[in-house]
Design a protein around this motif. Structure first.
Motif, mmCIF file in Angstrom:
data_model
loop_
_atom_site.group_PDB
_atom_site.id
_atom_site.type_symbol
_atom_site.label_atom_id
_atom_site.label_comp_id
_atom_site.label_asym_id
_atom_site.label_seq_id
_atom_site.Cartn_x
_atom_site.Cartn_y
_atom_site.Cartn_z
ATOM 1 N N GLU A 16 0.835 -1.189 0.000
ATOM 2 C CA GLU A 16 0.000 0.000 0.000
ATOM 3 C C GLU A 16 0.876 1.248 0.000
ATOM 4 O O GLU A 16 2.107 1.152 -0.006
ATOM 5 N N ARG A 17 0.244 2.388 0.003
ATOM 6 C CA ARG A 17 1.002 3.632 0.010
ATOM 7 C C ARG A 17 1.730 3.787 1.338
ATOM 8 O O ARG A 17 1.121 3.942 2.392
ATOM 9 N N GLY A 18 3.041 3.724 1.274
ATOM 10 C CA GLY A 18 3.868 3.957 2.453
ATOM 11 C C GLY A 18 4.007 2.786 3.391
ATOM 12 O O GLY A 18 4.614 2.934 4.460
ATOM 13 N N ALA A 19 3.480 1.609 3.051
ATOM 14 C CA ALA A 19 3.548 0.487 3.986
ATOM 15 C C ALA A 19 3.415 -0.850 3.257
ATOM 16 O O ALA A 19 2.810 -0.931 2.182
ATOM 17 N N LEU A 20 3.986 -1.873 3.862
ATOM 18 C CA LEU A 20 3.810 -3.256 3.439
ATOM 19 C C LEU A 20 2.948 -3.933 4.492
ATOM 20 O O LEU A 20 3.284 -3.915 5.683
ATOM 21 N N VAL A 21 1.851 -4.545 4.069
ATOM 22 C CA VAL A 21 0.930 -5.192 4.999
ATOM 23 C C VAL A 21 0.982 -6.696 4.770
ATOM 24 O O VAL A 21 0.756 -7.171 3.649
ATOM 25 N N LEU A 22 1.324 -7.433 5.812
ATOM 26 C CA LEU A 22 1.350 -8.883 5.762
ATOM 27 C C LEU A 22 0.123 -9.402 6.504
ATOM 28 O O LEU A 22 0.012 -9.252 7.722
ATOM 29 N N LYS A 23 -0.799 -10.001 5.757
ATOM 30 C CA LYS A 23 -2.067 -10.450 6.323
ATOM 31 C C LYS A 23 -2.007 -11.959 6.561
ATOM 32 O O LYS A 23 -1.561 -12.735 5.708
ATOM 33 N N THR A 24 -2.472 -12.378 7.728
ATOM 34 C CA THR A 24 -2.625 -13.777 8.086
ATOM 35 C C THR A 24 -4.027 -13.978 8.653
ATOM 36 O O THR A 24 -4.716 -13.003 8.962
ATOM 37 N N PRO A 25 -4.476 -15.222 8.803
ATOM 38 C CA PRO A 25 -5.800 -15.419 9.402
ATOM 39 C C PRO A 25 -5.920 -14.873 10.814
ATOM 40 O O PRO A 25 -7.027 -14.610 11.281
ATOM 41 N N ALA A 26 -4.774 -14.693 11.502
ATOM 42 C CA ALA A 26 -4.823 -14.254 12.898
ATOM 43 C C ALA A 26 -4.582 -12.761 13.074
ATOM 44 O O ALA A 26 -5.097 -12.163 14.019
ATOM 45 N N SER A 27 -3.793 -12.138 12.167
ATOM 46 C CA SER A 27 -3.445 -10.733 12.388
ATOM 47 C C SER A 27 -3.043 -10.067 11.088
ATOM 48 O O SER A 27 -2.762 -10.726 10.086
ATOM 49 N N ASP A 28 -3.009 -8.736 11.130
ATOM 50 C CA ASP A 28 -2.505 -7.904 10.041
ATOM 51 C C ASP A 28 -1.278 -7.165 10.554
ATOM 52 O O ASP A 28 -1.375 -6.390 11.513
ATOM 53 N N ARG A 29 -0.127 -7.431 9.926
ATOM 54 C CA ARG A 29 1.120 -6.778 10.338
ATOM 55 C C ARG A 29 1.439 -5.673 9.341
ATOM 56 O O ARG A 29 1.646 -5.926 8.154
ATOM 57 N N ARG A 30 1.496 -4.430 9.818
ATOM 58 C CA ARG A 30 1.746 -3.267 8.968
ATOM 59 C C ARG A 30 3.172 -2.783 9.178
ATOM 60 O O ARG A 30 3.538 -2.383 10.293
ATOM 61 N N ILE A 31 3.967 -2.807 8.104
ATOM 62 C CA ILE A 31 5.380 -2.434 8.170
ATOM 63 C C ILE A 31 5.584 -1.174 7.332
ATOM 64 O O ILE A 31 5.450 -1.222 6.104
ATOM 65 N N PRO A 32 5.885 -0.030 7.923
ATOM 66 C CA PRO A 32 6.166 1.175 7.133
ATOM 67 C C PRO A 32 7.372 0.954 6.226
ATOM 68 O O PRO A 32 8.338 0.280 6.605
ATOM 69 N N LEU A 33 7.331 1.529 5.037
ATOM 70 C CA LEU A 33 8.456 1.365 4.113
ATOM 71 C C LEU A 33 9.727 1.984 4.672
ATOM 72 O O LEU A 33 10.839 1.536 4.349
ATOM 73 N N THR A 34 9.571 2.993 5.511
ATOM 74 C CA THR A 34 10.744 3.619 6.123
ATOM 75 C C THR A 34 11.436 2.701 7.120
ATOM 76 O O THR A 34 12.566 2.972 7.519
ATOM 77 N N ALA A 35 10.736 1.622 7.539
ATOM 78 C CA ALA A 35 11.328 0.677 8.488
ATOM 79 C C ALA A 35 11.994 -0.499 7.795
ATOM 80 O O ALA A 35 12.544 -1.379 8.465
ATOM 81 N N ILE A 36 11.961 -0.565 6.465
ATOM 82 C CA ILE A 36 12.532 -1.686 5.718
ATOM 83 C C ILE A 36 13.889 -1.276 5.160
ATOM 84 O O ILE A 36 14.018 -0.240 4.495
ATOM 85 N N GLU A 37 14.872 -2.091 5.410
ATOM 86 C CA GLU A 37 16.228 -1.850 4.912
ATOM 87 C C GLU A 37 16.401 -2.354 3.484
ATOM 88 O O GLU A 37 16.866 -1.653 2.605
ATOM 89 N N ARG A 38 15.957 -3.602 3.253
ATOM 90 C CA ARG A 38 16.135 -4.212 1.930
ATOM 91 C C ARG A 38 15.282 -5.467 1.835
ATOM 92 O O ARG A 38 14.674 -5.903 2.821
#
Length: 274
Positions: A16-38
């Motif tokens: 998504e805009r400004g974030a990577l969202v990892l969805k699982t049946p139990a939770s949604d993990r939202r990772i800002p792009l600024t927090a990703i190194e590579r």
């Protein structure tokens, strides 16, 4: 937004805009792009890649592996993610990206009892068909006839929808006949009329075959049934009852045929005319 379906059901990655969202049946993990190194490709036939977060030199960075179904889709998603990552200087101090990640539990929807009952019914139906087939192959050839009756009787399942539709059609027509209010409508365009209800609100009726400039509109004040052009409901009610009776009779006949086959093979009933 770019979507990567996961290898298992309920797992998904969304860019998504400004974030990577990892969805699982139990939770949604939202990772800002600024927090990703590579991003790294760990292998597995090209159907997965690893997201490495930023971290100070003194601690080990946090990472997650994202799995996909097809290698080309995974490669395209990883490339799109890498292109959106901010450009950093190698000597730039890194913050702990794990502190920026948010995880939201997914509320489980309530159990759908109707769907569960349908699945159980289908499983029992297929189990009964398999048992009849096995009995026929073991020498009790009467079970083949029972299986044919059982399969033909399964047409009662779609016929059930005609029964429900006929019942609703009859109920709606009867309600319009007993609770309907007659007003005058004005033609808007082909097949569409507008009218004013008893409370002064403007309403529309579309999908008609009338072309007169003005027509009588029979409508339900509570809005539970669709309005109609004209005051006559006798013909519609007769047709609705006819559809209901025919559908109900055909469904009952198919159910009787489905049950008659197994009962005849068991010897509970006999088809002998003598």
């Amino acid at each position: 937004m770019v979507v990567l379906p996961g290898r298992r059901r309920g797992f998904e990655a969304r860019l998504e805009r400004g974030a990577l969202v990892l969805k699982t049946p139990a939770s949604d993990r939202r990772i800002p792009l600024t927090a990703i190194e590579r991003t790294e490709t760990p292998g597995a036939g090209g159907r997965s890649f690893t997201v490495v977060l930023t971290a100070p030199r003194t601690i080990r960075p946090t990472s997650w592996t994202v799995h996909g179904r097809r290698a080309p889709a995974v490669e395209a998603f990883a490339d799109a993610l890498q292109r959106r990552l901010p450009v950093r200087d190698a000597a730039e101090l890194r913050a702990d990206g794990a502190l920026l990640v948010t995880e939201t539990p997914v509320a489980k929807p309530p159990a759908d009892r109707h769907r569960t009952a349908s699945r159980v019914a289908v499983a029992l139906y297929l189990l009964a068909a398999a048992a009849m087939s096995a009995a026929g192959f073991l020498g009790s050839y009467g079970w083949f006839v029972a299986l044919i009756c059982w399969l033909f009787g399964s047409l009662a399942i779609p016929m059930r929808h005609f029964v429900c539709g006929g019942w609703e059609f009859t109920g709606d027509t009867w309600r319009l006949r007993t609770h309907g209010v007659l007003v005058e409508g004005r033609r808007l365009y082909a097949g569409a009329y507008e009218y004013t209800d008893l409370e002064g609100r403007g309403r529309r009726l579309t999908g008609t075959s009338e072309y007169a400039e003005q027509a009588e509109i029979l409508y339900d004040p509570e809005g539970r049934t669709e309005a109609q052009v004209g005051r006559g409901t006798t013909g519609t009610l007769v047709f609705a009852v006819f559809v209901l009776i025919v559908s109900l009779a055909m469904t009952a006949a198919l159910v009787a045929l489905a049950l008659a086959g197994p009962l005849g093979a068991w010897g509970v009933i006999s088809f002998s005319l003598v």
